[in-house]
Design a protein around this motif. Sequence first.
Motif, PDB file in Angstrom:
ATOM      1  N   THR B  49       5.909  -6.663   7.097  1.00 29.12           N
ATOM      2  CA  THR B  49       5.442  -7.925   6.335  1.00 29.12           C
ATOM      3  C   THR B  49       4.620  -7.854   4.942  1.00 29.12           C
ATOM      4  O   THR B  49       4.997  -8.706   4.177  1.00 29.12           O
ATOM      5  N   GLU B  50       3.927  -6.957   4.953  1.00 29.92           N
ATOM      6  CA  GLU B  50       3.014  -6.898   3.684  1.00 29.92           C
ATOM      7  C   GLU B  50       3.634  -5.635   2.954  1.00 29.92           C
ATOM      8  O   GLU B  50       3.199  -5.567   1.594  1.00 29.92           O
ATOM      9  N   GLY B  53       7.691  -7.284   2.945  1.00 34.58           N
ATOM     10  CA  GLY B  53       7.607  -8.758   2.368  1.00 34.58           C
ATOM     11  C   GLY B  53       8.436  -9.388   3.227  1.00 34.58           C
ATOM     12  O   GLY B  53       9.237  -9.028   4.147  1.00 34.58           O
ATOM     13  N   THR B 320       5.370 -14.264   5.358  1.00 36.33           N
ATOM     14  CA  THR B 320       5.970 -12.958   5.168  1.00 36.33           C
ATOM     15  C   THR B 320       6.845 -12.705   6.685  1.00 36.33           C
ATOM     16  O   THR B 320       7.262 -11.602   6.816  1.00 36.33           O
TER      17      THR B 320
END
Lengths: 528, 528
Positions: B49-50, B53, B320
């Motif tokens: 997710t981070e 993305g 995300t």
Amino acid sequence: MTRSLTAFLLLGLAGVASAAEYIDYAALGRIRQEGFTNSKVMDTVTTLTERIGPRLTNSPQMDAANEWTRKQLAEWGLSNARLEAFGPFGRGWEYQSASVHMTAPRQFTLSALPKAWTPGTEGAVTGEAMLLVAKTQADLDKYKGKLKGKILFISDAREIKPSDKPDFVRYDEDKLKELQSFAIPKPADAAKRKSDAEDFLRQRELTQYSNRFLAEEGVLATVSLSSWDNGIIRVTGGGSRKAGEPVGVPALTMITEHYNQVLRLLEKGEAVKLTLDIKARYTSDDDRVAHNTVAELPGHGKKDEVVMIGAHLDSWHGGTGAADNAAGVAVMMEAMRILKATGLKPKRTIRIALWSAEEQGLLGSAAYVGTHFAELPVPADPKLKDLPRSLQENPLPPVLKPAHGKVSAYFNYDNGGGRIRGIYAQENLAAAEVFRQWIAPLADIGVTTVTSRNTGSTDHVSFDRVGIPGFQFVQDNLDYFTHVHHTHLDGLDHIQAEDLRQSAVVVASLAYLAAMRDEPMPRKPLQP
Amino acid sequence: MTRSLTAFLLLGLAGVASAAEYIDYAALGRIRQEGFTNSKVMDTVTTLTERIGPRLTNSPQMDAANEWTRKQLAEWGLSNARLEAFGPFGRGWEYQSASVHMTAPRQFTLSALPKAWTPGTEGAVTGEAMLLVAKTQADLDKYKGKLKGKILFISDAREIKPSDKPDFVRYDEDKLKELQSFAIPKPADAAKRKSDAEDFLRQRELTQYSNRFLAEEGVLATVSLSSWDNGIIRVTGGGSRKAGEPVGVPALTMITEHYNQVLRLLEKGEAVKLTLDIKARYTSDDDRVAHNTVAELPGHGKKDEVVMIGAHLDSWHGGTGAADNAAGVAVMMEAMRILKATGLKPKRTIRIALWSAEEQGLLGSAAYVGTHFAELPVPADPKLKDLPRSLQENPLPPVLKPAHGKVSAYFNYDNGGGRIRGIYAQENLAAAEVFRQWIAPLADIGVTTVTSRNTGSTDHVSFDRVGIPGFQFVQDNLDYFTHVHHTHLDGLDHIQAEDLRQSAVVVASLAYLAAMRDEPMPRKPLQP
């Protein structure tokens, strides 16, 4: 007209030995009919929120709102519709637009809005994000020379707390019953007051130091964490509204989901770059006075005595200030319109006041009460003059003016747009008993509860603290404290039309009963 | 190892005449220990997710996610970690930033995000808002020559419906019990199927017509209403991903509170001007293939038979893609890691597949099943070839491949990140009975419920519809269907770490039991 038998019966059942209040049911019926069949309350709230917009104190929109409310009250046939100046308050401010984008390590749009009274950027600017949570001046000084071009994230991260309660709530019987128990207050704690006062002054000094320091160091902007989760931007003020004071750098409040994400990236050592474009401006260079809107329905027989109703007209800027507090303004204006339209002739004058600068510390109502009813002496020490009265050691007692004795009661509306379910009697037990009788004919529209409890944080406090009976209603919460209060979602979509219609009828009814009562509302002893 | 006495006892109590399942408690204990004390599931979901993305199918981030998952699975020691292409799927797309501001009748920032596969603007553009809800081509044609430079609001307003339920929920005993009752399906309705098919084709034609028409007329952009309230942007796709098809004009989805406000202003006859600046791009000019990530833990003894587990790796772009569906990917990868780390030797091969293009209609899993297990013939009529199978009249039966008989079961995870409370048996009563025995040792971590119900809308359907036992879990909802599903809030802050750890242990346990079972999972009769 005959004295109410119902009131006697109710008293009999409750076994309370107090005088029966006279209730004019015919008048209450006329009020209800006008309020329920010919309501203008939604027109009013729509004009305030969507034609005028948010109403930050001394912004051009607040000026427009002052002018429009004055004109509208006069058009409805109320007397002495006027603006009363107070202050100087400070400068006006407004924002036009705010864009925040992450450009590295990946690109996306962040959700944030500027704090009021903070400067905009000079066009689009790009800088690197950096975490800096400063609790003291020393925390800042450590970074001298290292902050140029940075965008400072100045809050700690906060874990989202899942809620197991509905976002939208009304009072049920149990909760209303609970509200009627009074929590016996703890004795005054001088040591705590002293340390709270020191904290207050220290925090104020740190803010001013920080505003100067960050600007001098060439910081691009600061970003704070919104105090609520789930994408809600809860934004109030920053910088300074006072001409000549340092305003600091552009300052934003960001949603939790985006703020935390930036902090997690920084923690992993990523270089996070943001592009900001904030168009905001002070609408005057000098401090200006602010204005309360005031108008009256003149009394018949006891014209020099007054019952006041009011709500604050100013708002924050993130939404359109619908539940906080166009709702209250619309309800109070509608109560005045209903009373005028019914042709009823109350004995006492009923006066409406729409306050400015409530959000900056009840300033409009405090100034009004100070001018007309009782002045609260300011401490001589200039360092202490802005200290809230509750934090002052031995605050000087109010200096009463002749009109102090002429105000029977003040009713305030400022708990969102939820319908009225009762009233806080502010420890005034004699008033509580009067209210118990007055609300009996309002039970069928949901008004059933008188609590002796105090409630604070809004303009009835300006009256209550100088010994004038000042009251605030018990209102259904709706989603006020989950979605709306001081957030970008505070707009017309979160207003319930039926609740505002009910509230206006209740306020008109109580104001009328107060204006007709033989005696003024009983008072509490004045406390220092 | 001995046959489980507990299983016999449980069957005795339930009075069910079916064979007892062999349960290797020691193996389940090892799985639990690895999963609860050495979990990597939060690292995985965080990377997806981070660091990577959102993962729109065929976007550069989806490419990165395919590559990273392949590499990570290989690093954990799994075999045959590879990407399997399918398609061509279409073009990639990504957005960099989106700013929307009202400039008249007053200035403020609106909250909106672009739909995937729609073009950006050429820098900042300003136009007048106009309501145009078109249900037919004729509705559009009426405005020929009148739309140049307009920003079209293409949804009707929607009143916000206050919710009296908590936003964050877990199953309680009552709800789990309710889930076990099966609703007897209504007989097939040929007339409804036909009219639904016609609606589908008509809507598709209208979309293509509209894309062409609005671009030709010089419309600046369209704005749709988000399907959820309270400031949530729920945004999926628009335009077209297919090279050569008209993509239309820039298209945004806006929060209810701002969308409704614009519509109310228009209704009052105000000229509403908006400035848009949307940076978005197609990342290829031509249609490209998409990829599923696949890897295996080879079997011992029944190596040519397979138990599959999977989740979709692609996401929408507004957040995300954490709960939808990095959570599922992380859980399934973690289950594989746990099985490998324990050193257990399952008889059947356990294979993980991380699907692409689930959000565009289960395309990755459907392609995989078509290539390896059973092809679903496409209607010859080109007009009908994209018609969903459920809307086809007499759909052609699947053409089975030799490996069709070698897949014992497929387990899918795609209901947000809530812990597993049970499993949907998809009307496979024999499988339901197997599951009832298998979950007995998982009751202490909350897995108690087998329901015969069908559940749909995700990748197990690609298996189920060709007669391969495909299952999806009963998961706690958390705030998946109130805050997160397809919204800009779908990020790491809404993930519950403990739920993902539990889920990975449950999946590893069930996959192991399925891989060790003497017989493959019982099958339902293949329906046309």
